[in-house]
Design a protein around this motif. Structure first.
Motif, PDB file in Angstrom:
ATOM      1  N   ILE A  15     -12.611 -15.643  10.034  1.00 46.16           N
ATOM      2  CA  ILE A  15     -13.313 -14.705   9.443  1.00 46.16           C
ATOM      3  C   ILE A  15     -11.637 -14.043   8.029  1.00 46.16           C
ATOM      4  CG2 ILE A  15     -14.489 -11.785   9.088  1.00 46.16           C
ATOM      5  CD1 ILE A  15     -15.223 -12.965  12.194  1.00 46.16           C
ATOM      6  N   ALA A  16     -11.381 -14.035   8.460  1.00 47.64           N
ATOM      7  CA  ALA A  16     -10.253 -13.598   7.918  1.00 47.64           C
ATOM      8  C   ALA A  16      -9.617 -14.739   6.164  1.00 47.64           C
ATOM      9  CB  ALA A  16      -8.759 -13.107   8.728  1.00 47.64           C
ATOM     10  N   ASP A  17      -9.966 -15.997   6.707  1.00 46.44           N
ATOM     11  CA  ASP A  17      -9.586 -17.210   5.969  1.00 46.44           C
ATOM     12  C   ASP A  17      -7.735 -17.734   5.805  1.00 46.44           C
ATOM     13  OD1 ASP A  17     -10.393 -19.276   4.982  1.00 46.44           O
ATOM     14  OD2 ASP A  17      -8.876 -18.198   3.164  1.00 46.44           O
ATOM     15  N   GLU A  18      -7.528 -17.089   6.542  1.00 49.00           N
ATOM     16  CA  GLU A  18      -6.277 -17.608   8.136  1.00 49.00           C
ATOM     17  C   GLU A  18      -6.270 -19.334   7.892  1.00 49.00           C
ATOM     18  OE1 GLU A  18      -4.652 -14.395  10.243  1.00 49.00           O
ATOM     19  OE2 GLU A  18      -4.622 -13.712   8.508  1.00 49.00           O
ATOM     20  N   ASN A  19      -5.597 -20.619   7.474  1.00 45.42           N
ATOM     21  CA  ASN A  19      -6.203 -21.418   8.056  1.00 45.42           C
ATOM     22  C   ASN A  19      -4.936 -22.029   8.918  1.00 45.42           C
ATOM     23  OD1 ASN A  19      -8.296 -22.354   6.322  1.00 45.42           O
ATOM     24  ND2 ASN A  19      -8.001 -22.383   4.769  1.00 45.42           N
ATOM     25  N   LEU A  78     -16.155   2.068  -8.698  1.00 40.31           N
ATOM     26  CA  LEU A  78     -14.802   2.658  -7.802  1.00 40.31           C
ATOM     27  C   LEU A  78     -13.655   1.234  -7.550  1.00 40.31           C
ATOM     28  CD1 LEU A  78     -17.044   4.179  -5.146  1.00 40.31           C
ATOM     29  CD2 LEU A  78     -15.817   4.657  -7.610  1.00 40.31           C
ATOM     30  N   LEU A  79     -13.610  -0.032  -7.459  1.00 41.68           N
ATOM     31  CA  LEU A  79     -13.179  -1.063  -6.698  1.00 41.68           C
ATOM     32  C   LEU A  79     -12.681  -2.455  -8.234  1.00 41.68           C
ATOM     33  CD1 LEU A  79     -13.957  -1.089  -3.179  1.00 41.68           C
ATOM     34  CD2 LEU A  79     -11.820  -0.087  -4.309  1.00 41.68           C
ATOM     35  N   SER A  80     -11.903  -3.008  -7.949  1.00 42.96           N
ATOM     36  CA  SER A  80     -11.324  -4.141  -9.051  1.00 42.96           C
ATOM     37  C   SER A  80     -10.488  -5.002  -7.964  1.00 42.96           C
ATOM     38  CB  SER A  80     -10.816  -3.892 -10.701  1.00 42.96           C
ATOM     39  OG  SER A  80      -9.899  -3.308 -10.659  1.00 42.96           O
ATOM     40  N   ALA A  81     -11.018  -5.919  -8.198  1.00 39.82           N
ATOM     41  CA  ALA A  81     -10.833  -6.927  -7.120  1.00 39.82           C
ATOM     42  C   ALA A  81     -10.395  -8.155  -7.835  1.00 39.82           C
ATOM     43  CB  ALA A  81     -12.297  -7.822  -6.627  1.00 39.82           C
ATOM     44  N   SER A  82      -9.591  -8.672  -7.292  1.00 42.75           N
ATOM     45  CA  SER A  82      -8.205 -10.523  -7.299  1.00 42.75           C
ATOM     46  C   SER A  82      -7.346 -10.816  -6.429  1.00 42.75           C
ATOM     47  CB  SER A  82      -6.818  -9.579  -9.219  1.00 42.75           C
ATOM     48  OG  SER A  82      -5.991  -9.038  -7.850  1.00 42.75           O
ATOM     49  N   PHE A  83      -7.327 -12.226  -6.720  1.00 48.72           N
ATOM     50  CA  PHE A  83      -6.630 -13.008  -5.779  1.00 48.72           C
ATOM     51  C   PHE A  83      -5.405 -13.345  -6.327  1.00 48.72           C
ATOM     52  CE2 PHE A  83     -11.436 -12.747  -5.970  1.00 48.72           C
ATOM     53  CZ  PHE A  83     -12.103 -12.124  -4.438  1.00 48.72           C
ATOM     54  N   PRO A  84      -4.436 -12.340  -6.113  1.00 56.89           N
ATOM     55  CA  PRO A  84      -2.503 -12.839  -6.497  1.00 56.89           C
ATOM     56  C   PRO A  84      -2.633 -13.823  -5.700  1.00 56.89           C
ATOM     57  CG  PRO A  84      -3.481 -10.341  -5.881  1.00 56.89           C
ATOM     58  CD  PRO A  84      -5.038 -11.311  -5.450  1.00 56.89           C
ATOM     59  N   GLU A  85      -1.517 -14.817  -6.472  1.00 58.22           N
ATOM     60  CA  GLU A  85      -1.382 -15.740  -5.429  1.00 58.22           C
ATOM     61  C   GLU A  85       0.618 -15.597  -5.137  1.00 58.22           C
ATOM     62  OE1 GLU A  85      -1.793 -19.808  -6.343  1.00 58.22           O
ATOM     63  OE2 GLU A  85      -3.699 -19.925  -6.195  1.00 58.22           O
ATOM     64  N   ASP A  86       0.798 -14.282  -6.083  1.00 54.64           N
ATOM     65  CA  ASP A  86       2.428 -13.960  -5.753  1.00 54.64           C
ATOM     66  C   ASP A  86       2.910 -13.589  -4.279  1.00 54.64           C
ATOM     67  OD1 ASP A  86       2.544 -12.548  -8.486  1.00 54.64           O
ATOM     68  OD2 ASP A  86       0.368 -12.213  -7.970  1.00 54.64           O
ATOM     69  N   ARG A  87       4.328 -14.432  -4.368  1.00 52.81           N
ATOM     70  CA  ARG A  87       5.093 -14.092  -3.212  1.00 52.81           C
ATOM     71  C   ARG A  87       5.933 -13.161  -3.566  1.00 52.81           C
ATOM     72  NH1 ARG A  87       0.712 -16.386  -1.634  1.00 52.81           N
ATOM     73  NH2 ARG A  87       0.501 -18.364  -0.924  1.00 52.81           N
ATOM     74  N   LEU A  88       6.457 -13.269  -1.544  1.00 48.89           N
ATOM     75  CA  LEU A  88       7.680 -11.776  -1.878  1.00 48.89           C
ATOM     76  C   LEU A  88       8.865 -12.364  -2.298  1.00 48.89           C
ATOM     77  CD1 LEU A  88       7.750  -8.921   0.099  1.00 48.89           C
ATOM     78  CD2 LEU A  88       8.766 -10.300   1.460  1.00 48.89           C
ATOM     79  N   ALA A 139       2.009  -4.672  -4.140  1.00 51.35           N
ATOM     80  CA  ALA A 139       0.518  -4.905  -3.567  1.00 51.35           C
ATOM     81  C   ALA A 139       0.342  -6.704  -3.368  1.00 51.35           C
ATOM     82  CB  ALA A 139      -0.037  -4.040  -4.148  1.00 51.35           C
ATOM     83  N   ARG A 140       0.351  -6.811  -4.378  1.00 51.13           N
ATOM     84  CA  ARG A 140       0.076  -8.266  -5.296  1.00 51.13           C
ATOM     85  C   ARG A 140       0.651  -9.196  -4.361  1.00 51.13           C
ATOM     86  NH1 ARG A 140      -2.358  -9.407 -10.020  1.00 51.13           N
ATOM     87  NH2 ARG A 140      -1.613 -11.975  -9.954  1.00 51.13           N
ATOM     88  N   ALA A 141       2.113  -9.010  -3.967  1.00 50.63           N
ATOM     89  CA  ALA A 141       2.904  -9.910  -3.556  1.00 50.63           C
ATOM     90  C   ALA A 141       2.428  -9.946  -1.425  1.00 50.63           C
ATOM     91  CB  ALA A 141       4.438  -9.609  -3.235  1.00 50.63           C
ATOM     92  N   LEU A 142       1.694  -8.850  -1.180  1.00 52.07           N
ATOM     93  CA  LEU A 142       1.517  -8.669  -0.009  1.00 52.07           C
ATOM     94  C   LEU A 142      -0.082  -9.294   0.125  1.00 52.07           C
ATOM     95  CD1 LEU A 142       1.934  -5.147   0.729  1.00 52.07           C
ATOM     96  CD2 LEU A 142       3.444  -7.115   1.862  1.00 52.07           C
ATOM     97  N   ALA A 143      -1.032  -9.408  -0.836  1.00 56.02           N
ATOM     98  CA  ALA A 143      -2.547  -9.594  -0.139  1.00 56.02           C
ATOM     99  C   ALA A 143      -2.087 -11.420  -1.005  1.00 56.02           C
ATOM    100  CB  ALA A 143      -3.343  -9.217  -1.889  1.00 56.02           C
ATOM    101  N   GLY A 144      -0.928 -11.663  -1.735  1.00 58.65           N
ATOM    102  CA  GLY A 144      -0.659 -13.151  -2.238  1.00 58.65           C
ATOM    103  C   GLY A 144      -0.221 -13.231  -0.462  1.00 58.65           C
ATOM    104  N   GLU A 145       0.427 -12.972  -0.024  1.00 59.25           N
ATOM    105  CA  GLU A 145       1.427 -13.669   1.056  1.00 59.25           C
ATOM    106  C   GLU A 145       0.366 -13.887   2.759  1.00 59.25           C
ATOM    107  OE1 GLU A 145       4.064 -14.722   2.067  1.00 59.25           O
ATOM    108  OE2 GLU A 145       5.762 -14.012   0.147  1.00 59.25           O
ATOM    109  N   LEU A 146      -0.965 -12.829   2.688  1.00 59.23           N
ATOM    110  CA  LEU A 146      -1.348 -13.012   3.673  1.00 59.23           C
ATOM    111  C   LEU A 146      -3.026 -12.930   3.381  1.00 59.23           C
ATOM    112  CD1 LEU A 146      -0.859  -9.252   4.794  1.00 59.23           C
ATOM    113  CD2 LEU A 146      -0.088 -11.265   6.336  1.00 59.23           C
ATOM    114  N   ARG A 147      -2.839 -14.098   2.058  1.00 55.74           N
ATOM    115  CA  ARG A 147      -4.323 -14.832   1.726  1.00 55.74           C
ATOM    116  C   ARG A 147      -5.240 -13.310   1.962  1.00 55.74           C
ATOM    117  NH1 ARG A 147      -5.247 -20.374   3.569  1.00 55.74           N
ATOM    118  NH2 ARG A 147      -6.108 -20.454   1.467  1.00 55.74           N
TER     119      ARG A 147
END
Length: 339
Positions: A15-19, A78-88, A139-147
């Motif tokens: 469900i979380a798309d954590e391959n 209220l929300l804007s969504a993106s899918f970052p690929e940044d890393r720590l 915030a972008r890096a955390l999203a990218g690291e955790l997909r």
């Protein structure tokens, strides 16, 4: 057969798309089946896992499917969504902040293991520090690291002058936080979290903050909530206790200045740069300021058909950023004086 815990973990990771986690748990199931004497099932599982890993390796990041998770209805305002690929590793952080963020990522990746023991991973972070020091990039890096998708809360759509309306919109946001796993960023967080006892406070502001505190207290560990502010001094003290971690960002020291410049200009020739002078000239600027100055110097080199960065141009760009910052402060002082 797989244990109940393994089945639950497989479903959650799917469900979380954590391959990576999904395949790791599937490997555990294969090992379990082998120990039970089910060698043919174990072999088939291992073959499927290896095939999936090979396919995953062949897919470059640019070719991987991008999940479409966009806020609908009233949430779209209220929300804007993106899918970052940044890393720590893309961030220049102090050793302390790097370790604390690595711990957040580690706990999030192992949240099922923690949940099995009644424990909750870190998921509520307050980031404080001057503008341009890396809070939004974190915030972008955390999203990218955790997909995970990154949802930025749009305060212009959230905060209204109508009594009770902001609290009802806050409720919608926190319902989304509970239902759709992601990283949720409340930027300019002081707009929500100003002290309730402030002299210019009104009843509606107190109600907004009280509502936020209640929602934050009741929130589950499904998503990561990040508050980011340049003005921690005006935050209500009760907020600090509601966050799992408060992480402080500062302007880069000389070593960090050089690291930022080398990273941003990695594709250019910087052998001619006098680093003592460069580091001194960039002191007092934020990471964002330094990156923009580097980009100006890089553009100048490209337009001159050169790979070499001009030191004088880079120093001029730093001074231009410093002048722009001073002007911005003066404008802010004038506006505050007129209130």
């Amino acid at each position: 057969m797989a244990t109940a815990d393994q089945i639950l973990a497989l479903v959650r990771s799917f469900i979380a798309d954590e391959n990576d986690r999904f395949l790791a748990i599937a490997s555990q199931v294969a090992t379990h089946e082998s120990r039970q004497g089910h060698h043919e099932v174990a072999r088939q599982l291992k073959d499927l896992i290896e095939s999936a890993k090979r396919r995953q390796t062949k897919l470059s990041p640019s070719r991987r499917p991008v999940p479409i998770i966009q806020p609908k209805g009233e949430l779209a305002n209220l929300l804007s969504a993106s899918f970052p690929e940044d890393r720590l590793s893309d961030l220049v952080l102090s050793s302390e902040n790097h370790l604390r963020l690595k711990q957040v990522i580690h706990e999030q990746r192992q949240r099922d293991k923690l949940a099995a023991h009644g424990l909750v991973p870190r998921h509520k972070l307050l980031l404080i520090g001057p503008p341009g020091t890396g809070k939004t990039m974190t915030a972008r890096a955390l999203a990218g690291e955790l997909r995970l998708p990154l949802f930025v809360v749009r305060l212009d759509g959230l905060i209204t002058k109508f009594m009770g309306e902001t609290a009802s919109k806050l409720r919608l946001v926190f319902e989304a936080i509970a239902e759709s796993r992601g990283v949720y960023l409340f930027d300019e967080f002081d707009a929500l979290g100003a002290q309730r006892a402030a002299d210019n406070d009104v009843g509606e502001i107190r109600r907004i903050l009280n509502s936020f505190l209640q929602f934050l207290e009741a929130e589950t560990a499904n998503s990561i909530i990040i508050g980011a502010t340049n003005h921690p001094e005006i935050l209500d003290k009760a907020l600090f206790r509601r966050f799992d971690d408060v992480i402080t960002y500062t302007l880069p020291d000389p070593a960090a200045v050089e690291e930022v410049i080398r990273n941003r200009l990695a594709n250019f020739d910087t052998a001619n740069l006098e680093w003592v002078s460069i580091r001194s000239s960039a002191q007092g600027l934020s990471q964002a300021d330094i990156v923009r100055a580097c980009e100006e110097a890089a553009k100048a080199a490209v337009l001159e058909d050169s790979k070499r960065i001009s030191e004088s141009f880079l120093l001029d760009a730093f001074e231009a950023k410093r002048h722009a910052n001073r002007l911005q402060l003066q404008i802010g002082d004038i506006r505050n004086a007129g209130r």
